[in-house]
Design a protein around this motif. Structure first.
Motif, short mmCIF file in Angstrom:
data_model
loop_
_atom_site.label_atom_id
_atom_site.label_comp_id
_atom_site.label_asym_id
_atom_site.label_seq_id
_atom_site.Cartn_x
_atom_site.Cartn_y
_atom_site.Cartn_z
N THR A 171 -4.63 -12.46 10.97
CA THR A 171 -6.02 -12.12 11.28
C THR A 171 -6.40 -10.79 10.64
OG1 THR A 171 -5.81 -13.28 13.40
CG2 THR A 171 -7.66 -11.77 13.15
N ILE A 172 -5.53 -9.81 10.75
CA ILE A 172 -5.79 -8.50 10.12
C ILE A 172 -5.89 -8.65 8.60
CG2 ILE A 172 -4.82 -6.21 9.72
CD1 ILE A 172 -3.60 -6.36 12.53
N LEU A 173 -5.01 -9.50 8.03
CA LEU A 173 -5.01 -9.71 6.59
C LEU A 173 -6.36 -10.25 6.11
CD1 LEU A 173 -3.56 -9.96 3.81
CD2 LEU A 173 -2.84 -12.25 4.54
N PHE A 174 -6.86 -11.30 6.77
CA PHE A 174 -8.08 -11.95 6.31
C PHE A 174 -9.36 -11.24 6.77
CE2 PHE A 174 -5.17 -15.35 5.40
CZ PHE A 174 -5.76 -16.05 4.36
N VAL A 175 -9.29 -10.57 7.92
CA VAL A 175 -10.50 -9.94 8.45
C VAL A 175 -10.66 -8.50 7.95
CG1 VAL A 175 -11.68 -9.25 10.59
CG2 VAL A 175 -10.46 -11.42 10.48
N VAL A 176 -9.55 -7.82 7.68
CA VAL A 176 -9.65 -6.40 7.32
C VAL A 176 -9.15 -6.13 5.90
CG1 VAL A 176 -8.92 -4.06 7.93
CG2 VAL A 176 -9.39 -5.72 9.74
N ILE A 177 -7.90 -6.52 5.63
CA ILE A 177 -7.27 -6.09 4.37
C ILE A 177 -7.93 -6.73 3.15
CG2 ILE A 177 -5.12 -6.09 3.06
CD1 ILE A 177 -3.60 -5.92 5.70
N LEU A 178 -8.02 -8.07 3.13
CA LEU A 178 -8.60 -8.73 1.96
C LEU A 178 -10.05 -8.32 1.70
CD1 LEU A 178 -7.09 -12.34 2.17
CD2 LEU A 178 -6.42 -10.44 0.69
N PRO A 179 -10.94 -8.27 2.72
CA PRO A 179 -12.31 -7.79 2.45
C PRO A 179 -12.34 -6.36 1.94
CG PRO A 179 -12.23 -8.94 4.55
CD PRO A 179 -10.82 -8.78 4.10
N SER A 180 -11.43 -5.51 2.46
CA SER A 180 -11.39 -4.12 2.00
C SER A 180 -10.97 -4.05 0.53
CB SER A 180 -10.41 -3.31 2.86
OG SER A 180 -10.82 -3.32 4.21
N ILE A 181 -9.95 -4.84 0.17
CA ILE A 181 -9.51 -4.86 -1.24
C ILE A 181 -10.63 -5.38 -2.14
CG2 ILE A 181 -7.92 -5.96 -2.85
CD1 ILE A 181 -5.80 -5.89 -0.66
N GLY A 241 -2.50 4.10 -3.11
CA GLY A 241 -2.60 2.70 -3.55
C GLY A 241 -3.78 2.48 -4.48
N ILE A 242 -4.91 3.12 -4.18
CA ILE A 242 -6.10 2.97 -5.04
C ILE A 242 -5.84 3.58 -6.40
CG2 ILE A 242 -8.48 3.75 -5.35
CD1 ILE A 242 -8.85 3.47 -2.32
N ILE A 243 -5.29 4.79 -6.41
CA ILE A 243 -5.11 5.51 -7.68
C ILE A 243 -4.01 4.88 -8.54
CG2 ILE A 243 -4.42 7.72 -8.69
CD1 ILE A 243 -5.67 9.09 -6.24
N ALA A 244 -2.90 4.52 -7.91
CA ALA A 244 -1.72 4.09 -8.68
C ALA A 244 -1.61 2.59 -8.85
CB ALA A 244 -0.45 4.61 -8.01
N ILE A 245 -2.24 1.79 -7.97
CA ILE A 245 -2.02 0.34 -8.01
C ILE A 245 -3.33 -0.43 -8.19
CG2 ILE A 245 -1.12 -1.65 -6.76
CD1 ILE A 245 0.79 0.23 -5.29
N LEU A 246 -4.23 -0.31 -7.20
CA LEU A 246 -5.39 -1.20 -7.16
C LEU A 246 -6.31 -1.03 -8.36
CD1 LEU A 246 -6.90 -3.35 -5.57
CD2 LEU A 246 -8.12 -1.52 -4.36
N PHE A 247 -6.73 0.20 -8.64
CA PHE A 247 -7.66 0.42 -9.76
C PHE A 247 -7.02 0.13 -11.12
CE2 PHE A 247 -11.54 3.01 -8.24
CZ PHE A 247 -11.69 2.16 -7.16
N PRO A 248 -5.78 0.57 -11.38
CA PRO A 248 -5.16 0.22 -12.69
C PRO A 248 -5.01 -1.29 -12.88
CG PRO A 248 -3.99 2.06 -11.70
CD PRO A 248 -4.94 1.56 -10.66
N ILE A 249 -4.57 -2.01 -11.81
CA ILE A 249 -4.41 -3.47 -11.95
C ILE A 249 -5.75 -4.15 -12.14
CG2 ILE A 249 -3.73 -5.57 -10.72
CD1 ILE A 249 -1.44 -4.02 -9.48
#
Length: 468
Positions: A171-181, A241-249
């Protein structure tokens, strides 16, 4: 996304598959299997098999039964299969639910709630189709966006009433994490990466710093409000995570996407250019044929006192019908191309058959020619042979061989060369030449043809093989 409706049935299937596989994997990993008693083992397997049964039922109805009904319209088959899927899944899920003490009887609230969620989603999609797809406006972007939003909303609704089996992590994955990403990726695409690509690097940097600042302020405020510095740890992890992983990917995939669009645009331009070139080349064929045919009849009238004019006109009529009805088609039967070639050679023979110093040999198989071919690919080589290979004073020859095989056509033309023949009626005719044919072959049969042209002072040789 703007020009067409996306394949939402497949998208829905993959979303639901990802959802249930995530639930199953979470249940497998989060529950230790060591030292489980009997009741705990039943609950463990129930949390695995209930999502599997839901997924199988969704696949059977959503991907098989209902699409088949939309194609054949057989309501009886839809009703029968729907009842079988309903009772089969109801009994299996009920057995696991009662055995695992998820419910006290077979009337499982979460099962009927799940059916209600699916039925509600289908009803809203039906209403949406009636409202948006009935318009004449062909911009499907709003429709596609609404469909994506609805898929997410109903996934969340399903998870909230399925939480006992799905568990809090999913529930946390689909309701919070994925929408945030997704929100961060869109923020990067429009306000950081997008602005940087437009040359507005200062604004892109400002938005990038603003995002980091907002996250830092938010988690710092939580730490101060709760008096616990541990609230800073998630903020630090998210920023890293944003600086090193999410934005570069995400930047990597954005570049891949832009390169993909660039390749599509380049291919589209090439296709449009090839289509225009092909249309231009075809337009050159008609006057070429007309001039050659008129010159042939003119030469025939001069040399034969019009004895065979009727036969010539008949063959000319057959050729003109071919030009009018079949030349503009993309593909025609090979036998029609062969008939045109035979008529052309016969028409040429009318004017030169009494010339003893001219030898014309045309061999071709009498049987049918299977397959289809682009029109007017063979005749230019034969026209070229008659244009440059005939002299009324010197010994001349033209040897043509046409073989039609299953899946290919082979043409060989060998002729003498008389480039300065003043009496040749076709000497001054304008022709499309071999360059035209080479261009058409490269456009229409890339990698599927073999063209060999050899020439010396006395003769000219052409071999053409085309895979149909």
């Amino acid at each position: 996304m703007k020009d067409r409706i996306l394949p939402f049935r497949q998208i829905e299937w993959w979303v639901v598959t990802f959802l249930f596989v995530s639930i199953i994997l979470s249940n497998v990993v989060s529950t230790p299997t060591f030292h489980l008693n009997f009741d705990q083992s039943i609950a463990y397997f129930a949390k695995i098999f209930i999502p599997l049964i839901f997924l199988a039922s969704f696949y059977l109805f959503h991907m098989r039964v209902f699409p088949n009904f939309l194609q054949d319209g057989k309501k009886a088959k839809l009703i029968i299969y729907s009842i079988l899927i309903f009772f089969g899944s109801f009994i299996l899920i009920g057995a696991f639910s009662v055995g695992a003490n998820f419910t006290s009887d077979f009337l499982m609230p979460f099962y009927f709630n799940s059916l209600a969620v699916y039925a509600g989603y289908g009803a809203i999609i039906y209403i949406l189709n009636q409202i948006l797809l009935a318009k004449e406006d062909k911009d499907f972007k709003p429709y596609n966006i609404i469909r994506f939003v609805l898929i997410y909303i109903f996934v969340v609704i399903f998870l909230l009433q399925f939480q006992r089996i799905a568990g809090d992590p999913i529930t946390i994955l689909f309701v919070v994490i994925l929408p945030s990403i997704l929100t961060l990726v869109l923020y990067n695409f429009f306000l950081v990466y997008g602005l940087k690509n437009q040359g507005r690097k200062g604004e892109a940097t400002a938005f990038y710093v603003l995002l980091i600042f907002i996250i830092a302020v938010f988690f710092t405020s939580l730490a101060i409000a709760n008096g616990d510095p541990e609230f800073l740890i998630p903020g630090i992890v998210i920023i890293i995570g944003i600086i090193a992983i999410l934005f570069p990917i995400s930047n990597f995939f954005f570049r891949k996407y832009e390169n993909y669009l660039s390749e599509i645009n380049t291919l589209t331009v090439k296709v449009d250019r090839s289509t225009a070139d092909l249309s231009f080349l075809r337009s050159q064929i008609n006057p070429h044929f007309l001039f050659n045919a008129l010159n042939t009849l003119y030469g025939n009238a001069l040399h034969e006192n019009a004895e065979n004019t009727a036969e010539g006109i008949q063959k000319l009529g057959d050729m003109m019908r071919f030009m009018l009805h079949e030349n503009n088609q993309d593909l025609i039967p090979v036998i029609r191309e062969k008939e045109y070639l035979v008529n052309y050679v016969d028409l040429q023979n009318l004017r030169i058959k009494e010339q003893e110093n001219i030898e014309i040999i045309f061999s071709h198989n009498d049987g049918s020619c299977p397959g289809e071919i682009a029109p007017m690919l063979l005749i230019p080589f034969v026209e070229n042979a008659f244009k440059h290979g005939i002299s009324f004073q010197k010994k001349s020859w033209i040897k043509i061989s046409l073989r039609c095989l299953d899946g290919s056509v082979h043409l060989d033309v060998n002729n003498s060369i008389h480039r300065s023949n003043e009496e040749d009626p076709e000497r001054k005719s304008s022709g499309i030449g071999l360059e035209n044919v080479k261009q058409r072959l490269n456009i229409l049969y890339p990698g599927k043809h073999d063209l060999v042209v050899r020439e010396n002072e006395l003769e000219y040789f052409v071999h053409l093989s085309v895979k149909l």
